[in-house]
Design an enzyme around this catalytic site. Structure first.
Site, PDB file in Angstrom:
ATOM      1  N   ASN A   8      -2.269 -50.863 -20.698  1.00 46.30           N
ATOM      2  CA  ASN A   8      -2.959 -52.121 -21.001  1.00 46.30           C
ATOM      3  C   ASN A   8      -2.848 -53.088 -19.835  1.00 46.30           C
ATOM      4  OD1 ASN A   8      -4.166 -52.038 -23.535  1.00 46.30           O
ATOM      5  ND2 ASN A   8      -2.184 -52.205 -24.566  1.00 46.30           N
ATOM      6  N   ASN A   9      -2.245 -52.614 -18.733  1.00 48.57           N
ATOM      7  CA  ASN A   9      -1.987 -53.505 -17.604  1.00 48.57           C
ATOM      8  C   ASN A   9      -3.221 -53.557 -16.688  1.00 48.57           C
ATOM      9  OD1 ASN A   9      -1.210 -54.507 -15.080  1.00 48.57           O
ATOM     10  ND2 ASN A   9       0.923 -53.915 -15.400  1.00 48.57           N
ATOM     11  N   ASP A  72       4.151 -44.718 -15.250  1.00 48.49           N
ATOM     12  CA  ASP A  72       5.302 -45.588 -15.432  1.00 48.49           C
ATOM     13  C   ASP A  72       5.939 -45.803 -14.071  1.00 48.49           C
ATOM     14  OD1 ASP A  72       6.416 -46.915 -17.805  1.00 48.49           O
ATOM     15  OD2 ASP A  72       8.310 -46.125 -17.066  1.00 48.49           O
ATOM     16  N   THR A  73       6.373 -47.029 -13.828  1.00 47.21           N
ATOM     17  CA  THR A  73       6.882 -47.391 -12.502  1.00 47.21           C
ATOM     18  C   THR A  73       8.224 -48.085 -12.621  1.00 47.21           C
ATOM     19  OG1 THR A  73       4.670 -47.616 -11.551  1.00 47.21           O
ATOM     20  CG2 THR A  73       6.417 -48.850 -10.472  1.00 47.21           C
ATOM     21  N   GLY A 153       3.868 -58.437 -10.641  1.00 47.81           N
ATOM     22  CA  GLY A 153       5.268 -58.034 -10.798  1.00 47.81           C
ATOM     23  C   GLY A 153       6.144 -58.494  -9.629  1.00 47.81           C
ATOM     24  N   TYR A 154       6.821 -57.546  -9.018  1.00 46.19           N
ATOM     25  CA  TYR A 154       7.782 -57.841  -7.948  1.00 46.19           C
ATOM     26  C   TYR A 154       7.128 -57.855  -6.561  1.00 46.19           C
ATOM     27  CZ  TYR A 154      11.236 -56.744 -11.598  1.00 46.19           C
ATOM     28  OH  TYR A 154      11.972 -56.713 -12.759  1.00 46.19           O
ATOM     29  N   ASP A 155       5.813 -57.784  -6.482  1.00 46.36           N
ATOM     30  CA  ASP A 155       5.135 -57.705  -5.183  1.00 46.36           C
ATOM     31  C   ASP A 155       5.551 -58.794  -4.188  1.00 46.36           C
ATOM     32  OD1 ASP A 155       3.820 -55.371  -5.645  1.00 46.36           O
ATOM     33  OD2 ASP A 155       1.890 -56.273  -6.141  1.00 46.36           O
ATOM     34  N   ARG A 181       2.033 -46.242  -6.523  1.00 48.44           N
ATOM     35  CA  ARG A 181       0.943 -45.933  -7.445  1.00 48.44           C
ATOM     36  C   ARG A 181      -0.213 -45.251  -6.722  1.00 48.44           C
ATOM     37  NH1 ARG A 181       0.826 -50.416  -9.219  1.00 48.44           N
ATOM     38  NH2 ARG A 181       2.364 -49.943 -10.824  1.00 48.44           N
TER      39      ARG A 181
HETATM   40  P1  IMP Z   1       5.709 -50.268 -16.479  1.00 52.00           P
HETATM   41  O1  IMP Z   1       5.404 -49.142 -15.565  1.00 52.00           O
HETATM   42  O2  IMP Z   1       4.502 -50.733 -17.226  1.00 52.00           O
HETATM   43  O3  IMP Z   1       6.910 -50.044 -17.337  1.00 52.00           O
HETATM   44  O4  IMP Z   1       5.981 -51.507 -15.544  1.00 52.00           O
HETATM   45  C1  IMP Z   1       7.150 -51.747 -14.954  1.00 52.00           C
HETATM   46  C2  IMP Z   1       7.168 -53.093 -14.301  1.00 52.00           C
HETATM   47  O5  IMP Z   1       7.307 -52.805 -12.937  1.00 52.00           O
HETATM   48  C3  IMP Z   1       5.943 -53.985 -14.368  1.00 52.00           C
HETATM   49  O6  IMP Z   1       5.973 -54.846 -15.453  1.00 52.00           O
HETATM   50  C4  IMP Z   1       6.051 -54.777 -13.107  1.00 52.00           C
HETATM   51  O7  IMP Z   1       6.936 -55.865 -13.281  1.00 52.00           O
HETATM   52  C5  IMP Z   1       6.714 -53.796 -12.182  1.00 52.00           C
HETATM   53  N1  IMP Z   1       5.746 -53.120 -11.321  1.00 52.00           N
HETATM   54  C6  IMP Z   1       5.082 -51.954 -11.565  1.00 52.00           C
HETATM   55  N2  IMP Z   1       4.293 -51.666 -10.540  1.00 52.00           N
HETATM   56  C7  IMP Z   1       4.456 -52.650  -9.645  1.00 52.00           C
HETATM   57  C8  IMP Z   1       3.868 -52.888  -8.377  1.00 52.00           C
HETATM   58  O8  IMP Z   1       3.022 -52.148  -7.866  1.00 52.00           O
HETATM   59  N3  IMP Z   1       4.297 -53.995  -7.751  1.00 52.00           N
HETATM   60  C9  IMP Z   1       5.228 -54.850  -8.269  1.00 52.00           C
HETATM   61  N4  IMP Z   1       5.781 -54.683  -9.447  1.00 52.00           N
HETATM   62  C10 IMP Z   1       5.386 -53.579 -10.129  1.00 52.00           C
END
Ligand code: IMP
Length: 195
Positions: A8-9, A72-73, A153-155, A181
């Protein structure tokens, strides 16, 4: 073939679409979960990003019978023993990026070792249920202070190796080329070309 992206992101959708557009994948259409009528968050109940990615893709596949992929990241910071890792999204206890960044910078305020990496796992499930996993990693360092307005996010605190700008300062096209990604998506694309 239609592939549903299990997220949903909107930032993730934009970044993955950026890579897919350049790939010219004839005969494959990637749609978001709203195309199958799914608007709520997917379950992420595990302690590794691989298990969470599998859980999200299996949920969507089992519920709607579609071919899909999830992503997932995690951000792994060496001086924090790999944290926030699987807790990246809610590290400060909320999803608020400014709070998450503040927590990381606080924990690292005396750290001279600032190496870190983003790791992305993509899980693809085809109509018949076959599962495939793709990983992308981007190494970098955590800045002392946030910089830049782009990305998410943390970019603003992540500077990828080889650049002296943060992901939030780099254009999306550059981030897509070198990011966790982007790299995982490129592997997914290579696989889809041969299927
Ligand atoms: P999830 O993969 O949806 O669990 O996201 C994990 C979290 O990692 C996200 O809410 C962001 O805060 C952070 N995140 C994921 N991908 C990136 C990125 O490409 N850049 C910065 N933060 C990221």
């Amino acid at each position: 073939m239609t592939l549903v992206f299990a997220t949903n992101n909107p930032h993730k959708v934009a970044e993955v679409n950026d890579v897919l557009r350049g790939a010219n994948l004839e005969g494959i259409e990637v749609v978001t979960m709203t195309a199958v009528g799914h608007t709520t968050d997917l379950p992420e109940t595990h302690e590794t990003i691989l298990e969470n990615a599998i859980e999200k893709a299996e949920y969507l596949h089992n519920k709607y019978g579609v071919a899909c992929f999830s992503e997932d990241t995690g951000l792994e910071i060496d001086v924090l023993n790999g944290e926030p890792g699987v807790h990246t999204a809610h590290y400060s206890g909320s999803r608020n990026p400014a709070d998450n960044i503040a927590k990381v910078l606080n924990l690292m305020h005396e750290a001279t070792l600032r190496t870190a990496r983003f790791r992305t796992i993509i899980v693809l499930i085809l109509r018949g249920g076959e599962q495939y996993v793709f990983e992308g990693i981007c190494e970098g360092v955590i800045r002392l202070e946030p910089a830049g307005e782009g990305g998410f996010g943390y970019d603003p605190i992540f500077e990828p190796v080889g650049y002296n700008l943060t992901f939030a300062e780099l254009p999306m096209s550059v981030k897509s080329n070198i990011s966790h990604r982007g790299r995982a998506t490129a592997k997914l694309i290579d696989f889809l070309r041969t299927t």
